[in-house]
Scaffold this motif. Structure first.
Motif, short mmCIF file in Angstrom:
data_model
loop_
_atom_site.label_atom_id
_atom_site.label_comp_id
_atom_site.label_asym_id
_atom_site.label_seq_id
_atom_site.Cartn_x
_atom_site.Cartn_y
_atom_site.Cartn_z
N ILE A 28 11.59 -11.54 -3.52
CA ILE A 28 10.25 -11.03 -3.23
C ILE A 28 10.01 -9.82 -4.11
N PRO A 29 9.15 -9.92 -5.11
CA PRO A 29 8.96 -8.77 -6.01
C PRO A 29 8.31 -7.59 -5.29
N GLY A 30 8.70 -6.40 -5.68
CA GLY A 30 8.10 -5.20 -5.10
C GLY A 30 8.55 -4.90 -3.69
N SER A 31 9.69 -5.49 -3.28
CA SER A 31 10.09 -5.28 -1.90
C SER A 31 11.35 -4.41 -1.80
N SER A 32 11.64 -3.65 -2.87
CA SER A 32 12.94 -2.98 -2.90
C SER A 32 13.09 -1.93 -1.80
N THR A 33 11.94 -1.38 -1.28
CA THR A 33 12.10 -0.41 -0.20
C THR A 33 12.20 -1.09 1.16
N TYR A 34 12.10 -2.40 1.17
CA TYR A 34 12.10 -3.10 2.45
C TYR A 34 13.40 -3.84 2.72
N ARG A 35 14.51 -3.36 2.13
CA ARG A 35 15.79 -4.06 2.33
C ARG A 35 16.12 -4.14 3.81
N VAL A 36 16.01 -3.00 4.52
CA VAL A 36 16.35 -3.00 5.93
C VAL A 36 15.39 -3.87 6.72
N ALA A 37 14.11 -3.86 6.29
CA ALA A 37 13.11 -4.68 6.99
C ALA A 37 13.49 -6.15 6.93
N ILE A 38 13.99 -6.60 5.76
CA ILE A 38 14.39 -8.01 5.63
C ILE A 38 15.50 -8.33 6.62
N ALA A 39 16.49 -7.40 6.72
CA ALA A 39 17.59 -7.61 7.65
C ALA A 39 17.05 -7.76 9.07
N PHE A 40 16.04 -6.96 9.41
CA PHE A 40 15.55 -7.00 10.78
C PHE A 40 14.74 -8.24 11.07
N VAL A 41 14.00 -8.71 10.07
CA VAL A 41 13.26 -9.94 10.27
C VAL A 41 14.22 -11.09 10.57
N ASP A 91 5.04 3.65 1.92
CA ASP A 91 5.10 2.99 0.62
C ASP A 91 3.83 2.26 0.23
N GLU A 92 2.99 1.89 1.20
CA GLU A 92 1.80 1.12 0.86
C GLU A 92 0.63 2.08 0.74
N GLU A 93 0.30 2.46 -0.51
CA GLU A 93 -0.75 3.46 -0.67
C GLU A 93 -2.12 2.92 -0.31
N TRP A 94 -2.32 1.60 -0.47
CA TRP A 94 -3.63 1.02 -0.15
C TRP A 94 -3.91 1.09 1.34
N LEU A 95 -2.86 1.25 2.16
CA LEU A 95 -3.06 1.22 3.61
C LEU A 95 -3.61 2.55 4.11
N PHE A 96 -2.76 3.59 4.10
CA PHE A 96 -3.20 4.90 4.60
C PHE A 96 -2.84 6.00 3.62
N ASN A 97 -2.97 5.74 2.33
CA ASN A 97 -2.76 6.76 1.30
C ASN A 97 -1.29 7.10 1.08
N GLY A 98 -0.35 6.35 1.66
CA GLY A 98 1.07 6.51 1.36
C GLY A 98 1.59 7.91 1.62
N PRO A 99 2.51 8.36 0.77
CA PRO A 99 3.20 9.64 1.04
C PRO A 99 2.29 10.86 0.95
N PHE A 100 1.09 10.71 0.38
CA PHE A 100 0.23 11.89 0.23
C PHE A 100 -0.45 12.28 1.54
N GLY A 101 -0.47 11.34 2.49
CA GLY A 101 -1.03 11.67 3.79
C GLY A 101 -2.54 11.77 3.75
#
Lengths: 419, 398
Positions: free
Chosen positions: B368-381, A132-142
């Motif tokens: 936390i804005p922009g964190s919608s893909t991290y729902r499971v991550a929040i649970a784990f933290v 999900d973080e494209e700034w890190l390692f280009n995200g889903p594009f690999g």
């Protein structure tokens, strides 16, 4: 495609996944840590190595880096470039070890089953982050600008066609000779059942590899399969092509990892690890800081997974987050358990068995609309095999290996830790 | 018109927590009594959801003739019952054999992983990976706008009908009523608590602890007053305003999970079987010495857990309006987090853990804005944080 080419790609796969599995075996087999997040270190090793070695500002890449280590040392010639790549791999291994340290410190104090679930959770989260973080390692594009070490040197040619054929041919024959010697030694040591299995399997494979292609395509195929290191179509004078080099590199890395883990578990240090697996209270009562031993085993296993990831990136030439799903960890667990938990030879055997079946079934012809069904039934078969092996032969095909320094057992006859 | 805020996220979190609780209850029983850290639990959830689909919407499954659709409620009941039968199969065909072999915890983890692979890919094999829906009546969401004004609280309800936003109700509560209501709720809650409180020693087993009865009394009072003491609107010139979207799904899910929890509670605390289950959880060898049929208890545990998992799966599939072969695996991690958070030896802890995990996931994503893909991550933290402080979980023992 010649049979030799298929075998080379399959063996490369097996070597890389065996290295991955040996890392897991150090954690799970010898120390008793159920790390369901093993694939995360595979991913970290692959990504960090690729980013450290790729040139800066690659097209279509918007993440961190690259740091172009091989170019930096490339002024020293191909050896310098290779050194740069090795530094990148080292970086990937260190990164994997450090992440596993961060994972291990909070979770290793907990019960063994808590480690399994938290490790699985953290691996899932890490894959999500990379995706999900494209700034890190280009995200889903690999990343598709994977640095291939010594790519310019290959196809390797020694001068003339005859010389190439002679040198690489003799080396190929030497490899067959070594394999034959090794099989014969294994055959002599086996019991009756082992002898039967080897006595049937080895001739079958030999017929498939040497005789069948000769019958259908004539002597040229036989030559190509026998002198497998020599590729007559690589360059004007023939030579050794890059795929064969990647295979040799992977096998060398596997050999190095195997040696490292063997030395580790056969030392007094490794005996402590095995004692932790059997009953953690005993080494602790003898004054061993078991927590540190577990942490170190976790880090070393993760570093080996990281090295496997670096090789994976070269072999595929493209990495993306979806290559590192949690199922890869489960495959490795299956391979370790099938081959023999706490047996490094067993890991290689189990990995060969697993990937042989998995890639061998590609040749089954099914209509394309049933490809999901084929993939699903393959995984169902793996699940069933896992349960059956655990029930009928929990020690795996080979059983636990012998050690130089066995744990004290009841009959004190030495040998394995099976008590 | 106000936008959805923290309160709406809390309601969402409550629903997520309820669904997780359905899975977590069963998992904590299996974990504690059968001593299997069941990695197949997520896929048992998927299987349950698809079993109901077989009867509710058979046309979507390629290998089945389209024999017409059964109403959703009936299909759900059949699905839950069939899932219970499958639960018995898992126990009899796999886990009993390994228990008879004295398999250790690590082996049980790997065995359940193998079962998980088989179950998930069986679904993939038979149905394929496409998204499928249940055939259910359309559900209309009612938006409740809560407006805090100078003189009190105004509530406006709106619904979307044929694309238009229609106001369906408008009422309010003046400040004096709100204060009176809070006082009444506290009074009722304390009265109930005081009435049922008794001297406790270690043999006391109350069907519902007085504290929970008291809290239920308070919540009931607030709801009753809220429904029946609706006065004139207090103006729309608001200082604070927030919106909650509610529909029949929310209420059904909460009700179904609470009823399931209550039934399990009655079984565990009042029946002989329940006592046998608790005894087996405590110490299987001692329980067997006292004549408890451990095999029977384990069988019941697997059947009940599989039924609860199926219930959670059907509710998830209905709430999210789609079914995929990975839906259960996606829930597995939050469910494990809930069970471990609550302390594995207590089904009540599992429910509490589930609510915490569900709330923290949805409220966290809101905060936390922009964190919608991290729902499971929040649970784990949250899980790792709690484990570092309290490794035995928040609830401790039953």
């Amino acid at each position: 495609m010649a049979v030799a080419d298929f075998i080379i790609s399959l063996l490369t796969f097996i070597a890389i996944y065996s290295l991955f599995g040996i890392g897991l075996n150090l954690k799970f087999g010898f120390t008793g840590l159920i790390d369901f997040g093993h694939v995360a270190y595979f991913m970290i090793g692959a990504y960090v190595t690729v980013v450290l070695t790729m040139p800066a500002g690659a097209a279509g890449y918007s993440g961190i880096g690259g740091f172009a280590l091989p170019e930096l040392f490339g002024v020293l010639g191909p050896i310098g470039s290779l050194f740069g790549w090795l530094l990148g791999v080292l970086g990937g291994m260190i990164a994997a070890a450090l992440v596993s340290l961060a994972v291990g410190v909070p979770t290793l104090r907990l019960r063994e089953d808590y480690l399994a679930i938290t490790a699985l959770g953290i691996a899932t989260i890490l894959t999500t982050v990379v995706n999900d973080e494209e700034w890190l390692f280009n995200g889903p594009f690999g990343i598709n600008t994977v640095h291939a070490p010594l790519r310019d040197v290959f196809p390797l040619s020694l001068g003339s066609f005859t010389l190439n054929m002679a040198v690489f041919g003799i080396l190929s024959l030497a490899a067959f000779g070594l394999t034959g010697y090794w099989l014969a030694r294994a055959f002599r040591r086996q019991g009756r059942r082992g002898k039967l299995v080897l006595g049937v399997l080895v001739p079958l494979v030999a017929v498939w590899y040497f005789v069948l292609p000769t019958l259908s395509d004539g002597m040229v195929e036989l030559t190509r399969n026998t002198l497998w290191l020599f590729d007559p179509t690589a360059g004007p004078k023939g030579g050794m092509d890059y795929d064969r080099f990647v295979l040799l590199l992977s096998v060398a890395a596997l050999g190095g990892g195997y040696w490292l883990v063997e030395r580790t578990i056969n030392s007094p240090y490794g005996r402590v690890l095995r004692a932790i697996r059997e009953d953690e209270d005993v080494p602790r009562a003898l004054g061993k800081e078991t927590f540190q031993y577990k942490l170190q085993a976790l880090m070393l296993g993760s570093a080996l997974a990281g090295a496997a990831g670096a090789l994976w990136a070269i072999n595929i030439g493209f990495i993306a987050p979806d290559q590192f799903a949690a199922t890869i960890t489960f495959y490795a667990f299956t391979a370790v358990i099938v081959g023999g938990t706490a047996n490094n030879k067993g890991v290689i055997l189990g990995t060969a068995f697993f990937w042989g079946i998995r890639n061998g079934t590609r040749f089954i012809d099914v209509p394309s609309q049933y490809s999901i069904q084929l993939a699903a039934s393959r995984l169902m078969l793996i699940g069933v095999v896992l349960i059956l092996i655990l029930y009928y032969r929990p020690e795996g095909l080979l059983g636990e290996q012998d050690y130089d320094i066995p744990l004290p057992s009841r009959d004190s006859s030495g040998g394995t830790d099976d008590v | 018109m106000v936008s959805a805020g923290l309160l709406d996220a809390t309601v969402q979190g409550l629903i997520t927590g309820a669904v997780i609780a359905g899975g977590a209850l069963g998992l904590s029983l299996i974990y504690d009594i059968a001593e299997v850290p069941n990695f197949a639990h997520g896929d048992m959830i998927t299987i349950g959801a698809y079993l109901a689909l077989v009867f509710n919407n058979p046309g979507e499954i390629p290998f089945l003739p389209d024999f017409g659709s059964v109403p959703f409620v009936l299909a759900a009941i059949i699905g839950v019952v069939l899932a219970g039968v499958l639960g018995a199969v898992y126990e009899l065909a796999i886990f009993r054999k390994f228990r008879d072999n004295d398999a250790d915890l690590i082996t049980m983890v790997i065995v359940s992983l193998g079962l998980a692979l088989v179950l998930r890919n069986a679904v993939l094999f038979l149905v394929g990976s496409k998204n499928i829906q249940y055939q259910t009546p359309r559900v209309i969401t009612t938006n409740f706008d809560f407006l805090v004004t100078q003189t009190g609280l105004t509530v406006i309800t709106t619904q979307r009908q044929a694309g238009e936003l229609v106001t369906t109700g408008e009422w309010g509560y003046p400040w004096w009523l709100i204060v009176a209501g809070i006082l009444a709720a506290v009074a009722v809650g304390y009265a109930v608590f005081a009435l049922y409180r008794e001297e406790e020693d270690f043999t006391t087993v109350s069907l519902i602890p007085p504290k929970i009865l008291g809290a239920a009394g308070s919540i009931g009072t607030v709801l009753l007053l809220g429904v029946f003491a609706r006065l004139d609107p207090q103006g729309t010139d608001y200082i604070l305003g927030t919106q909650i979207g509610l529909n029949v799904k929310h209420i059904t899910i909460l009700a179904v999970v609470i009823v399931a929890m209550f039934i399990l509670n009655v079984i565990l605390k009042t029946t002989k079987l329940g006592r046998a289950m608790r005894a087996t959880a405590d110490n299987m060898a001692l329980a067997e010495v006292r004549g408890v049929d451990a095999d029977r208890v384990q069988l019941v545990v697997w059947v009940v857990a599989a039924m609860l998992a199926a219930l959670a799966g059907i509710l998830t599939g209905w709430f999210a309006t789609n079914l995929t072969p990975n839906m259960g695996f996606a829930l597995l991690l939050p469910i494990f987090a809930a069970v471990i958070l609550g302390g594995i030896s207590s089904p009540y802890g599992a429910v509490a853990g589930a609510l915490i995990i569900g709330l923290s996931m949805d409220v966290g994503v809101y905060l936390i804005p922009g964190s919608s893909t991290y729902r499971v991550a929040i649970a784990f933290v949250i899980l790792i944080g709690v484990l570092l402080v309290k490794p035995e979980g928040i609830w401790g023992d039953v």
